[in-house]
Enzyme design. Structure first.
Site, mmCIF file in Angstrom:
data_model
loop_
_atom_site.group_PDB
_atom_site.id
_atom_site.type_symbol
_atom_site.label_atom_id
_atom_site.label_comp_id
_atom_site.label_asym_id
_atom_site.label_seq_id
_atom_site.Cartn_x
_atom_site.Cartn_y
_atom_site.Cartn_z
ATOM 1 N N ARG A 100 0.814 -1.228 0.000
ATOM 2 C CA ARG A 100 0.000 0.000 0.000
ATOM 3 C C ARG A 100 0.846 1.275 0.000
ATOM 4 O O ARG A 100 0.294 2.376 -0.111
ATOM 5 C CB ARG A 100 -0.970 0.000 1.190
ATOM 6 N N HIS A 170 -8.738 -3.283 2.005
ATOM 7 C CA HIS A 170 -9.121 -2.537 3.216
ATOM 8 C C HIS A 170 -10.075 -1.396 2.842
ATOM 9 O O HIS A 170 -9.725 -0.222 2.953
ATOM 10 C CB HIS A 170 -7.841 -2.007 3.856
ATOM 11 N N GLU A 275 -13.821 -5.162 5.276
ATOM 12 C CA GLU A 275 -12.619 -5.513 4.532
ATOM 13 C C GLU A 275 -12.642 -6.980 4.109
ATOM 14 O O GLU A 275 -12.909 -7.861 4.922
ATOM 15 C CB GLU A 275 -11.393 -5.218 5.400
#
EC number: 5.1.3.15
Length: 303
Positions: A100, A170, A275
């Site tokens: 990420r 997420h 998520e």
């Protein structure tokens, strides 16, 4: 590769263009008649999706989010990989892995016959990734923007030993008021309560999940379809998952939100995270030369 060269290779006339976005980061903008979307190659992250019929975006992105190299963007759908949560070996590596905060490469774009738009981004291992995680891999994210949004996270084991990982999509869903929201589909599932005082408590969910305090739960043996009922925005968000039997439901509520520099104090009211993950007891093992695909499809319906 500069913006002009990226558009020459991957742009689609009147549909997809590569632009310079917040913080000088490269972004992919899509407007295809079915929906609009914004994708960040930094983090391989969908930041916005709004189908043509929808009054509001599907996702929340904090106004105080960091748009800079080495930082995670708070909102949209961050990719947690190759571990979910804190560094499992306690070596000080980034929480939720490095994907990420990593620069992903644009690999392919296409306009599909049904009017949806396809984008593929990727990361391949190199000396920098192997310094954090000593494995050979190819990681792909495939995104389809149409009346629904589909995201597939595909791990290919490029080495000669098994890969073991946890991972997640997420998603930060935009809501009118978190205190009015209900998450359906988890009743009867057992969850690990990460927000409980003391040791993690294991509890069985009864009825829909609601928010009146910090919620940080890992649900196990979850169904493939969940939904978020949002009476304030008068909509229902549908979530269909692939190869995921665990789900995380999170909202930081008042005190935890105040401690986060990339959230405004009142932001906790405007999102809930549901998520799509493989975590806790669901550790994925991928044999050499094999793939594993974690997927989610999101839709917005009128309530």
């Amino acid at each position: 590769m500069d913006i002009e060269a990226l558009n020459a290779q991957f742009g689609i006339e009147n549909v997809l263009r590569v632009v310079t976005g917040r913080g000088g980061l490269t972004m992919i903008e899509i407007t295809n008649g079915l929906a609009t979307a914004l994708i960040s190659p930094h983090g391989g992250q969908v930041l916005s999706f709004r189908p043509a019929h929808a009054a509001e975006d599907l996702f929340f992105v904090s106004e105080r989010a960091y748009f800079e190299a080495g930082q995670a963007i708070k909102g949209g759908v961050p990719v947690c990989w190759p571990w979910f949560g804190p560094d499992p070996q306690g070596q000080g590596r980034p929480a939720h892995g490095f994907a990420r905060i990593w620069p992903w490469t644009i690999l392919a774009t296409a306009q599909e016959p049904d009017g949806s738009t396809f984008v593929q981004l990727g990361i391949a291992d190199d000396e920098h990734t192997r310094a954090l995680w000593p494995y050979y891999f190819n990681l792909l994210i495939e995104i389809r923007v149409g009346t629904t949004l589909a995201i597939d996270l595909i791990t290919r084991n490029a080495g000669d030993r098994p890969l073991r990982l946890t991972q997640g999509l997420h998603a930060y869903f935009k809501v009118g008021d978190a205190g009015e929201v209900a998450v359906h589909g988890l009743s009867g599932c057992r969850y690990l309560d990460k927000a409980a005082d003391g040791a993690d408590a294991v509890i069985e969910q009864t009825g829909p999940v609601r928010f009146d305090r910090e919620v940080n739960r890992i649900y196990e043996a979850v169904p493939a379809e969940l939904s978020i009922e949002d009476p304030v925005l008068k909509r229902r968000i549908g979530i269909e998952t692939k190869q995921s039997r665990t789900a995380v439901v999170w909202n930081p509520w008042v005190e935890t939100a105040r401690a986060m520099p990339d959230l405004d104090d009142a932001d906790y009211r405007h999102f809930v995270c549901v998520e799509t993950v493989n975590t806790a007891s669901e550790v994925i093992e991928i044999p050499p030369a094999q793939d594993y695909s974690l997927g989610a499809r999101y839709r917005i319906e009128s309530a």
